[in-house]
Each structure stands twice: as structure tokens, then as C-alpha cells.
Enzyme design. Structure first.
Site, short mmCIF file in Angstrom:
data_model
loop_
_atom_site.label_atom_id
_atom_site.label_comp_id
_atom_site.label_asym_id
_atom_site.label_seq_id
_atom_site.Cartn_x
_atom_site.Cartn_y
_atom_site.Cartn_z
N ALA A 12 0.90 -0.98 -0.07
CA ALA A 12 0.31 0.27 0.13
C ALA A 12 0.89 0.97 -0.21
O ALA A 12 0.68 2.28 -0.63
CB ALA A 12 -0.94 -0.28 1.13
N ARG A 23 2.92 9.92 -10.78
CA ARG A 23 1.74 11.38 -12.14
C ARG A 23 2.62 13.12 -12.46
O ARG A 23 1.81 13.27 -12.87
CB ARG A 23 0.73 11.22 -10.88
CG ARG A 23 0.10 9.84 -11.13
CD ARG A 23 -1.27 9.71 -10.20
NE ARG A 23 -2.07 8.60 -10.03
CZ ARG A 23 -1.52 8.23 -8.77
NH1 ARG A 23 -1.29 8.53 -7.84
NH2 ARG A 23 -2.35 6.87 -8.80
N GLU A 36 9.98 -5.56 -4.15
CA GLU A 36 9.14 -6.59 -3.35
C GLU A 36 9.47 -7.80 -3.18
O GLU A 36 9.77 -8.67 -4.09
CB GLU A 36 7.63 -6.39 -3.38
CG GLU A 36 6.74 -7.60 -3.35
CD GLU A 36 6.35 -7.57 -1.46
OE1 GLU A 36 6.81 -8.52 -1.67
OE2 GLU A 36 6.45 -6.04 -0.95
N CYS A 46 -5.83 -6.53 4.73
CA CYS A 46 -7.11 -6.93 5.75
C CYS A 46 -8.44 -7.42 4.96
O CYS A 46 -9.40 -8.12 6.27
CB CYS A 46 -8.09 -5.42 6.32
SG CYS A 46 -6.37 -4.04 6.37
N ARG A 73 3.26 1.45 -16.31
CA ARG A 73 3.21 2.76 -16.23
C ARG A 73 4.91 2.87 -15.51
O ARG A 73 4.71 3.61 -14.55
CB ARG A 73 2.22 3.11 -14.34
CG ARG A 73 1.09 2.63 -14.60
CD ARG A 73 0.40 3.03 -13.86
NE ARG A 73 -2.05 3.07 -14.21
CZ ARG A 73 -1.83 1.82 -14.63
NH1 ARG A 73 -1.85 0.30 -14.53
NH2 ARG A 73 -3.71 2.16 -14.49
N VAL A 83 15.25 -6.67 0.16
CA VAL A 83 16.39 -5.56 0.47
C VAL A 83 16.40 -6.21 1.93
O VAL A 83 16.35 -6.09 2.64
CB VAL A 83 16.48 -4.06 0.62
CG1 VAL A 83 16.65 -2.67 0.89
CG2 VAL A 83 15.41 -3.63 -0.70
N ARG A 447 -24.63 13.96 25.36
CA ARG A 447 -25.15 14.87 26.13
C ARG A 447 -25.26 13.62 27.12
O ARG A 447 -25.52 14.63 28.74
CB ARG A 447 -26.69 14.37 25.88
CG ARG A 447 -27.40 14.89 24.46
CD ARG A 447 -28.83 14.63 24.87
NE ARG A 447 -30.05 15.33 24.74
CZ ARG A 447 -30.84 15.12 25.26
NH1 ARG A 447 -31.86 14.39 24.57
NH2 ARG A 447 -31.81 15.37 26.66
#
Length: 457
Positions: A12, A23, A36, A46, A73, A83, A447
Site C-alpha cells: 500500500a 503522476r 518487493e 485486511c 506505468r 533488500v 449529552r
């Protein structure tokens, strides 16, 4: 000449950072290389319990973007590559190809560390036996599914009763297993106060899940074939054909520690508001490997959630790509469920407030998700903490049936805005009998908290 961005971690935070940087800057301006060590990129950890439980039918539905899509991309994503060393002074990382064993150094101009978290796996006897599973990665989920398919019987033990523990208990129950949850704490869901955790305990028992508190596992027992046969505590043995570990996670910062980067109380990397590692102008970090500012307590904390990881990545990518963005902090919002019971929390528990020296009042109310006369109205319990003198909202916990969990978002916004419980009572929330009573349960709690603050002087 273009700069090189190296990203450690392909989930993520790491790939959000890489994508956002791309971008803003094209391949001619910024070369992006990401490493990775696993088989998958950009996936929802999740969602693993819901895949295991059968709510998500196909594993690949949990994958947001494949390695091939990232490469299309112009992001050079190298899978199954770990790593193993970070040389901050010479601005380079040492990698090892996990398939061939080949090693090489790769230089960087800018670095993003997104190494995530690692599951707690204490060195108990038998914990590495066949049939004992963690659920951190998609590979873990597949291994667990295979184990469930070939299990000799239908008895499962879940070790730990946090978010993963209760979600996996539901998944195993849905698979037709007899489920026992062994928990170190007295009540499940240590992210709640014990009185609210007791409600979760009672509901789990009602669903047919045996929940045993104050029972840390001391060892895993195996049969003659070497496979798991039981989980043992000081009080006894609990037969198991499969054991699932759900004892929480800690930041995976061994690489950062070896490189001398700054770590916090929870061993997470420390960053500034731009997610730049403190004291290092060209290194950023995000996701489950960092500590972030708690906006309520004013202290750093470790909150490993995918929502934060994706936001971290967006902030990092914007800054790496020449833009500007910050991540101000969190209020500690989380929501989960076990079968039809919804569990939510935000802000501080009582123990958290005491730990930072806050004086507070605590109130608990019971209400319904809809107008009481409307069909389907379900009970919920709301607990609210407010600062004793000022009335500032400090935290909210909710346990209930349908419509309970996402109400915590009201409190999360109020916490972020620094509102008092008196100010909350005037919130203009949506009302109609199918959605809420005239006074929403969160406002009923506000309240009551306001009255408690006034009574306390």
C-alpha cells in the site's frame, strides 16, 4: 539527468508513493525502482479473513494492481527481491533475488521505506509445526486455506483476540470449524476498555465461539506425524486440527535500525509531517513501519492500518514528485466485526487517558440503530470519554448490531476538529426513522458526557 527513486516494499504505502510520484514526474525526470520480496503487489491484507471465510470468492479480487500494471506505468517493480542492507551514507541498497540468490547494490537519489509490519510469533515450542498459520500475506492465506481443506478434523484454535483474531474466528466458524479463541487478556479486543470488551466476549460465546481469557498459549503440541494436535496453556490443552495466530504486529524496521535511522517507542520509524525520516532529507517512510502523531494524546503511536498506509503513500509521492503534502496525524479510528456484531473505536481508552495524565469522565449509553418502533432496530452500546474540565471529546467505543460500527466516524470527525461534547450535541446529523432515532446514539452519549462534565465541576 533524471533522479532515481528506490522504494522498499511493494504494497500500500510503497506503491501508492511510487504511483503518485510517477503522476507528477515522467520517466525522463524520475526513474522509479521498487523491490518487493513477496509474490504479490498492492493487495488488501485486511481482506484476507474474508477470503478465508468465503465472503470473497477469488484471491485476486484482493489485488488492487498487479506487478505488470505497475510496470506498464514505468515503475520498475522487481518481485521476489529482498533488500538486505541499507547504506545511508553512500545512498544505496543491497538486494538479493530470492529465486536465484544473486545480490547487487542499487544506488538512489531518493528512498522510500515501506517495509510494513511483522506478525508477533513468539518462540514457543511447536509454533512452526505444520498446521500453525499466520495471516499476514496472500501466501499465508492460501496456505491456511489448503490446511483447512486437508485438516483431519474440524477443530480450530485462534491465538489472540484482537482484530485479526476475532475476524479469523468468524472465518473459521463460517468454514464449519469448532472454534476456540485463546487470549492473553481477560477480554477480547484490547483496543477497547474491558467493559466494552466484555460485550464482545458475550456475543462471541453466543455465536458458538469459545473465548478463553487470561490464557496465554505456552506451547503447541504435535502428533506422531508432526502436525499440530493442540494448543496448551497453563490451565490445560485445547485440541486443534489447525491453529491460527492473531497476536498482533510490530513495525518491520530491522533494516532501518541497522542503518541507524531514528526509531520511536514502538520501534517504528519517526518522520516529520511530510513523512520524511527525521534528520534525512532524501529518505521517506510510510505505512505499518512508522509511528504517527496521535492528535488526541499528542504522543507518537503505532497504528498499522491500510487507510493510513495509502494516505502516507500519497503524501510521500507528492513530496518526492515535487509537490507538497503533509500527514497531520491520526485519532485512532478502527472498525471490525465478528459475524453480525460490529465493533468500533476512536480516540483514547481509559488507560490511554490515564497514561498521558488526562482527567476525564466516562459514560455509557444503550440505544438503537433506528427509531425503536421501526422494523430492524438493533441495540448498540456507546461509551464516551471527555476531558473533565474542558469537556473536550477524548474517545468513543461502540459495540452493536447492524448500523453501529460506522457511527464511530461521527466521533472521529469531532476528535479531529477538537470538539467538546457540548458542541457535539448540536451537530446537525441526518435523521429519519429507518436510519436513526431522533437523537442519534452518539449524540445521546454526548449529552450524558456533557452532564457528567458539568457535575464534575
Amino acid at each position: 539527468m533524471s533522479e532515481r527513486l528506490v522504494v522498499i516494499g511493494g504494497d500500500a504505502a510503497g506503491m501508492s508513493a511510487a504511483s503518485q510520484a510517477r503522476r507528477l514526474k515522467g520517466p525522463g525526470e524520475l526513474e522509479i525502482v521498487a523491490f518487493e520480496r513477496g509474490h504479490f503487489s498492492s493487495y488488501s491484507a485486511c481482506g484476507i479473513p474474508y477470503w478465508v471465510g468465503g465472503d470473497v470468492a477469488v484471491r485476486d479480487e484482493l489485488i488492487a494492481r498487479s506487478p505488470e500494471e505497475h510496470r506498464a506505468r514505468d515503475i520498475d517493480l522487481r518481485m521476489r527481491t529482498e533488500v538486505t542492507a541499507l547504506d545511508v551514507d553512500r545512498q544505496r541498497v543491497l538486494t538479493r533475488d530470492l529465486e536465484s540468490g544473486a545480490e547487487e547494490w542499487t544506488g538512489f537519489d531518493k528512498l522510500v521505506i515501506a517495509t510494513g509490519a511483522r506478525p508477533l510469533r513468539p518462540p514457543l515450542p511447536g509454533i512452526d509445526a505444520p498446521g500453525v498459520h499466520g495471516v499476514q500475506t496472500l501466501d499465508d492465506g492460501q496456505a491456511l486455506l489448503d490446511s483447512l481443506t486437508h485438516a483431519r478434523g474440524r477443530r480450530a484454535v485462534v491465538v489472540g483476540a484482537g482484530y485479526i483474531g476475532v475476524e479469523m474466528a468468524e472465518a473459521l466458524l463460517g468454514r464449519g470449524f469448532e472454534v476456540t479463541v485463546l487470549n492473553r487478556g481477560e477480554q477480547p479486543m484490547a483496543t477497547l476498555d474491558p467493559d466494552m470488551g466484555r460485550l464482545v466476549h458475550r456475543a462471541m460465546d453466543g455465536l458458538g465461539i469459545t473465548t478463553v481469557g487470561s490464557s496465554p498459549v505456552t506451547k503447541i503440541l504435535t502428533g506422531e506425524d508432526g502436525r499440530v494436535r493442540a494448543a496448551a496453556t497453563d490451565e490445560g490443552e485445547y485440541p486443534a486440527d489447525v491453529v491460527v495466530l492473531g497476536m498482533g504486529v510490530v513495525p518491520e524496521t530491522s533494516l532501518a535500525r541497522s542503518a541507524g535511522l531514528p526509531l520511536g517507542t514502538y520501534d517504528g520509524l519517526l518522520t516529520d509531517l511530510s513523512m520524511r525520516v527525521r534528520g534525512h532529507a532524501n529518505i521517506w517512510a510510510g505505512g505499518d513501519c512508522v509511528e504517527v502523531l496521535d492528535l488526541v494524546s499528542g504522543r507518537e503511536r503505532h497504528v498499522p492500518l491500510g487507510t493510513h498506509a495509502n494516505k502516507h503513500g500519497q503524501v510521500i509521492g507528492s513530496n518526492v514528485g515535487g509537490g507538497y503534502a503533509t500527514f497531520p496525524g491520526v485519532v485512532g479510528t478502527a472498525v471490525s466485526k465478528v459475524c453480525d456484531l460490529e465493533i468500533a473505536r476512536t480516540g483514547l481508552r481509559e488507560k490511554d487517558a490515564r497514561a498521558v495524565g488526562l482527567q476525564y469522565v466516562a459514560v455509557t449509553v444503550e440505544s438503537t440503530s433506528r427509531a425503536g418502533y421501526y422494523p430492524g432496530a438493533a441495540l448498540m452500546t456507546v461509551k464516551m470519554l471527555a476531558e473533565r474540565r474542558t469537556g473536550r471529546l477524548l474517545g468513543v467505543q461502540i459495540v452493536g448490531r447492524e448500523g453501529a460500527g460506522k457511527r464511530v466516524d461521527i466521533a472521529a470527525v469531532a476528535l479531529t476538529a477538537g470538539m467538546t461534547v457540548e458542541q457535539m450535541t448540536a451537530l446537525d446529523l441526518g435523521y429519519a426513522p429507518p436510519f436513526s432515532p431522533v437523537w442519534d446514539p452518539v449524540l445521546v452519549a454526548a449529552r450524558k458526557a456533557m452532564a457528567a462534565v458539568r457535575a464534575a465541576g
